[in-house]
Design an enzyme around this catalytic site. Structure first.
Site, PDB file in Angstrom:
ATOM      1  N   GLY A 164      57.452 -27.707  40.556  1.00 36.43           N
ATOM      2  CA  GLY A 164      56.346 -28.659  40.583  1.00 36.43           C
ATOM      3  C   GLY A 164      55.242 -28.333  39.598  1.00 36.43           C
ATOM      4  N   GLU A 410      41.009 -36.978  45.996  1.00 31.89           N
ATOM      5  CA  GLU A 410      40.728 -36.641  44.604  1.00 31.89           C
ATOM      6  C   GLU A 410      40.400 -37.911  43.834  1.00 31.89           C
ATOM      7  OE1 GLU A 410      44.804 -35.109  43.918  1.00 31.89           O
ATOM      8  OE2 GLU A 410      44.628 -36.182  42.024  1.00 31.89           O
ATOM      9  N   HIS A 495      53.222 -34.422  47.814  1.00 27.06           N
ATOM     10  CA  HIS A 495      52.971 -33.155  48.514  1.00 27.06           C
ATOM     11  C   HIS A 495      53.875 -32.958  49.731  1.00 27.06           C
ATOM     12  CE1 HIS A 495      48.485 -33.492  47.017  1.00 27.06           C
ATOM     13  NE2 HIS A 495      49.319 -33.206  46.035  1.00 27.06           N
ATOM     14  N   ASN A 533      45.276 -30.218  48.167  1.00 25.81           N
ATOM     15  CA  ASN A 533      46.487 -30.095  47.346  1.00 25.81           C
ATOM     16  C   ASN A 533      47.122 -28.724  47.652  1.00 25.81           C
ATOM     17  OD1 ASN A 533      44.100 -31.434  46.148  1.00 25.81           O
ATOM     18  ND2 ASN A 533      45.652 -32.348  44.865  1.00 25.81           N
TER      19      ASN A 533
HETATM   20  P1  FAE Z   1      58.820 -26.687  44.039  1.00 22.92           P
HETATM   21  O1  FAE Z   1      57.685 -26.378  43.148  1.00 22.92           O
HETATM   22  O2  FAE Z   1      59.185 -28.111  44.260  1.00 22.92           O
HETATM   23  O3  FAE Z   1      60.098 -25.892  43.474  1.00 22.92           O
HETATM   24  C1  FAE Z   1      61.389 -26.071  43.990  1.00 22.92           C
HETATM   25  C2  FAE Z   1      62.391 -25.859  42.868  1.00 22.92           C
HETATM   26  O4  FAE Z   1      63.696 -25.732  43.433  1.00 22.92           O
HETATM   27  C3  FAE Z   1      62.444 -27.010  41.876  1.00 22.92           C
HETATM   28  O5  FAE Z   1      62.334 -26.497  40.561  1.00 22.92           O
HETATM   29  C4  FAE Z   1      63.814 -27.644  42.137  1.00 22.92           C
HETATM   30  O6  FAE Z   1      64.399 -28.224  40.977  1.00 22.92           O
HETATM   31  C5  FAE Z   1      64.618 -26.470  42.637  1.00 22.92           C
HETATM   32  N1  FAE Z   1      65.734 -26.850  43.536  1.00 22.92           N
HETATM   33  C6  FAE Z   1      65.707 -27.732  44.537  1.00 22.92           C
HETATM   34  N2  FAE Z   1      66.910 -27.796  45.165  1.00 22.92           N
HETATM   35  C7  FAE Z   1      67.716 -26.887  44.506  1.00 22.92           C
HETATM   36  C8  FAE Z   1      69.080 -26.500  44.669  1.00 22.92           C
HETATM   37  N3  FAE Z   1      69.841 -27.013  45.662  1.00 22.92           N
HETATM   38  N4  FAE Z   1      69.584 -25.594  43.815  1.00 22.92           N
HETATM   39  C9  FAE Z   1      68.814 -25.069  42.833  1.00 22.92           C
HETATM   40  N5  FAE Z   1      67.525 -25.414  42.630  1.00 22.92           N
HETATM   41  C10 FAE Z   1      66.969 -26.308  43.470  1.00 22.92           C
HETATM   42  O7  FAE Z   1      58.616 -26.054  45.484  1.00 22.92           O
HETATM   43  N6  FAE Z   1      49.896 -29.680  44.174  1.00 22.92           N
HETATM   44  C11 FAE Z   1      48.673 -29.126  43.997  1.00 22.92           C
HETATM   45  O8  FAE Z   1      48.322 -28.153  44.674  1.00 22.92           O
HETATM   46  N7  FAE Z   1      47.809 -29.631  43.041  1.00 22.92           N
HETATM   47  C12 FAE Z   1      48.129 -30.732  42.290  1.00 22.92           C
HETATM   48  O9  FAE Z   1      47.325 -31.161  41.443  1.00 22.92           O
HETATM   49  C13 FAE Z   1      49.399 -31.344  42.501  1.00 22.92           C
HETATM   50  N8  FAE Z   1      49.757 -32.453  41.797  1.00 22.92           N
HETATM   51  C14 FAE Z   1      51.044 -32.934  41.911  1.00 22.92           C
HETATM   52  C15 FAE Z   1      51.457 -33.982  41.093  1.00 22.92           C
HETATM   53  C16 FAE Z   1      52.777 -34.406  41.109  1.00 22.92           C
HETATM   54  C17 FAE Z   1      53.205 -35.539  40.210  1.00 22.92           C
HETATM   55  C18 FAE Z   1      53.711 -33.770  41.978  1.00 22.92           C
HETATM   56  C19 FAE Z   1      55.157 -34.208  42.004  1.00 22.92           C
HETATM   57  C20 FAE Z   1      53.308 -32.732  42.799  1.00 22.92           C
HETATM   58  C21 FAE Z   1      51.978 -32.307  42.790  1.00 22.92           C
HETATM   59  N9  FAE Z   1      51.549 -31.249  43.577  1.00 22.92           N
HETATM   60  C22 FAE Z   1      50.278 -30.738  43.429  1.00 22.92           C
HETATM   61  C23 FAE Z   1      52.448 -30.627  44.573  1.00 22.92           C
HETATM   62  C24 FAE Z   1      53.003 -29.257  44.136  1.00 22.92           C
HETATM   63  O10 FAE Z   1      53.531 -29.341  42.824  1.00 22.92           O
HETATM   64  C25 FAE Z   1      54.062 -28.807  45.143  1.00 22.92           C
HETATM   65  O11 FAE Z   1      53.408 -28.690  46.404  1.00 22.92           O
HETATM   66  C26 FAE Z   1      54.705 -27.490  44.780  1.00 22.92           C
HETATM   67  O12 FAE Z   1      55.347 -27.561  43.531  1.00 22.92           O
HETATM   68  C27 FAE Z   1      55.719 -27.054  45.848  1.00 22.92           C
HETATM   69  O13 FAE Z   1      56.106 -25.727  45.556  1.00 22.92           O
HETATM   70  P2  FAE Z   1      57.458 -25.130  46.117  1.00 22.92           P
HETATM   71  O14 FAE Z   1      57.589 -23.734  45.669  1.00 22.92           O
HETATM   72  O15 FAE Z   1      57.546 -25.406  47.588  1.00 22.92           O
END
Ligand code: FAE
Length: 555
Positions: A164, A410, A495, A533
């Site tokens: 993310g 926000e 989120h 966030n």
């Molecule tokens: P994440 O970052 O989603 O990482 C999971 C990873 O696992 C990803 O790279 C996947 O591709 C990979 N994956 C999934 N399934 C598999 C599999 N079966 N095999 C191999 N790889 C896999 O998880 N949060 C904030 O605090 N501030 C912000 O400003 C904010 N803005 C955002 C804007 C957008 C457009 C989006 C989409 C999200 C935003 N978020 C924001 C949310 C934040 O990015 C999110 O809460 C975190 O990235 C979650 O972190 P995790 O480590 O749980």
């Protein structure tokens, strides 16, 4: 980094058909997060995460992490610093190789094949403008932003090394302590606020905007306008820290460096300025020499291996998402860091299919959308929001402690390059509704039970705040942005949280107690809503849990 060679056949779209439809497709996307730059020299000089070899069928490794977002990156750094050779398996690509235009990421205003995960059209919360649909056709590719559809909600997630952090708006918010204590009472909050939140903020490279610059730059007129209207209605506002380098942004504004946040980039990646995880935690982990990252490999199965450890089955994908090989790798320890959706789906499916049958019945429970509701107000022509919007939000309306309308909203940009008099917001409401992931034996898939109606409490909370502002300002809601004449976008979340809650589906440190050596380290541990966030909370919890696991299980 490795397998992210851009295909020769992939076409970029020419600017000639760049129409209003096209440029509006990028507008408003930055909400919640929120072209044309090359890598910032100082950023590219920072070591980036460096996978050295892909895993082979039959390998055996001491520690395997599924996913490279916040939970995965923290785990990788702390394991490798402890001297443990560590493998990350990531389904997305490594975003380190420029495309035909010399840039790594596609811009938001003219998105191309790099923008979207395995779909033939771009995807973003903003569906239309003045009733005109603005989704654009694109080539199916292992692009960066995934809008994963369930029956009642679409969940946006980043795909690639950094998860993310590659697509988000960088808003780095430490939750209110009293709310953190309410949602995670089993966690020592003194320790969190004295040690792990500060550690997370340092590791992520969080910084603050120069207030003097904020007050004068045209790039934040939208935020000043949003602040003024909120305060006229008696609401408090606060500045929000970020991982985007605000000093770099000032140089963008001065025309000294290529523009990224000021060039409309964010949800399809920032070509400069943002300290995403590949520049911070993962780069540091790679510098230990103990980290390998296997990209374009999707984990599909985890089950006990004969003897000891676990067999992890993974599918290797080509650039277009076709499965080109299946591998089984044995790991002594497996860390689930695939995000709230990815980890929950995997665990629920392993239990449902009988590969990890003894997992707690709590696995899959407690999912929430962090109360996300997007909305926009139509300002009067006397209250312009500006031609120029930075894609990086830096101001929020804080009404969280009002029990009648607990909302943190926000003030979001709409970087279209024209004055649209639109005031955008991504509200985080204290919506108590929760969903659950369920294995469907007839399809072999995992469904998320969440209906759009479950967003209604969040809408009511957001409405209580923004009705008041509209009344005071003599304004109304925009109904031309989210499709179907809607005032509130209640059909998506940025989120996702929960699905494998700490101290419920796992023990108090993310261990899956029925299976020694299996751990959960990502946003699936967090119960559905954190009030702000979420990535700082996910990072700090991972710091806490992994420290304990290394000290006790790996000593
Ligand atoms: P994440 O970052 O989603 O990482 C999971 C990873 O696992 C990803 O790279 C996947 O591709 C990979 N994956 C999934 N399934 C598999 C599999 N079966 N095999 C191999 N790889 C896999 O998880 N949060 C904030 O605090 N501030 C912000 O400003 C904010 N803005 C955002 C804007 C957008 C457009 C989006 C989409 C999200 C935003 N978020 C924001 C949310 C934040 O990015 C999110 O809460 C975190 O990235 C979650 O972190 P995790 O480590 O749980």
């Amino acid at each position: 980094m490795f397998d992210s060679r851009v295909t020769r056949g992939a076409k970029t779209r020419s600017g000639s058909d760049f129409s209003r439809r096209r440029f509006l497709a990028g507008a408003g996307l930055a909400a919640g997060a929120a072209a044309g730059a090359v890598m910032l020299p100082s950023m590219s000089a920072v070591a980036s995460a460096s996978p050295r070899r892909a895993l082979s069928d039959g390998d055996r490794v001491p520690a395997l992490i599924i996913g490279s977002g916040y939970g995965g990156a923290v785990t990788a750094l702390r394991l490798t610093q402890a001297g443990i050779p560590t493998q990350i398996v990531e389904m997305g690509r490594s975003w380190d190789t420029p495309g035909p235009d010399g840039k790594i990421f596609s811009g938001m205003l003219i998105p191309d094949y790099r923008s979207t995960w395995l779909s033939n059209q771009t995807d973003q919360p903003l569906a239309a403008f003045l009733g005109i649909p603005i989704k654009m056709p694109t080539q199916r590719y292992t692009g960066i932003l995934d809008g994963e559809r369930f029956s009642g909600i679409k969940v946006y997630q980043g795909r690639g090394v950094g998860g993310g952090s590659l697509v988000n708006g960088g808003m780095a918010v430490t939750p209110k302590r009293h709310f953190f204590e309410e949602i995670l009472p089993s966690v020592d909050s003194d320790e969190m606020y004295d040690k792990y939140f500060p550690r997370a903020n340092t590791g992520l490279g969080v910084n603050h905007i120069d207030r003097e610059w904020f007050e004068t730059t045209p790039w934040y007129q939208f935020a000043r306008s949003g602040r003024a209207s909120a305060e006229r209605s008696g609401f408090s506002t606060s500045f929000v820290p970020n991982v985007y380098d605000f000093e770099y942004m000032k140089r963008e504004a001065a025309g000294e460096v290529p523009k990224s946040a000021l060039g409309g980039e964010v949800i399809y990646g920032n070509n400069a300025g943002k300290k995403s995880l590949d520049k911070t935690y993962l780069a540091q982990a790679a510098a230990t020499g103990k980290l390998s990252i296997t990209t374009l490999h999707r984990v599909t199965k985890v089950e006990p291996a004969p003897g000891a450890g676990y067999n992890v089955t993974m599918e290797q994908l080509d650039d277009w998402g076709n499965v080109i090989a299946t591998k089984v790798v044995a790991a002594d320890r497996v860390f689930f860091a695939a995000g709230s959706v990815g980890t929950s789906k995997l665990l629920v499916s392993m239990k449902g299919q009988g590969h990890l049958p003894n997992l707690s019945s709590q696995v899959g429970e407690g999912w929430g959308n962090n109360g996300n509701i997007m909305l926009a107000r139509a300002n009067h022509v006397t209250d312009p929001t500006g031609f120029n919007h930075s894609t990086i939000p830096t101001m929020g309306i804080d009404n969280w402690d009002d029990p009648a309308a607990p909302v943190f909203a926000e003030i979001a940009p709409l970087p279209s390059g024209v004055e649209m008099f639109v005031a955008m917001y991504l509200a985080i409401a204290n919506n108590p509704e929760r969903g659950r992931f369920l294995f469907n034996p007839s399809t072999g898939q995992v469904d998320l039970s969440w209906t759009q109606a479950q967003n209604q409490p969040g809408i009511e909370m957001a409405r209580a705040v923004f009705d008041k502002i509209n009344q005071k300002e003599g304004t109304g809601y925009r109904t031309d942005l989210f499709g179907g004449g809607k005032q509130f976008a209640d059909d998506f979340t940025y989120h996702p949280l929960g699905g494998c809650l700490l101290n419920s589906a796992t023990d108090n440190y993310g261990r899956l107690p029925e299976y020694p050596g299996l751990y959960v380290v990502d946003g699936s541990l967090v119960p559905g809503n954190v009030g702000v966030n979420p990535f700082v909370t996910i990072t700090a919890l991972a710091e806490r849990n992994v420290e304990k696991i290394i000290a006790t299980d790996l000593a």
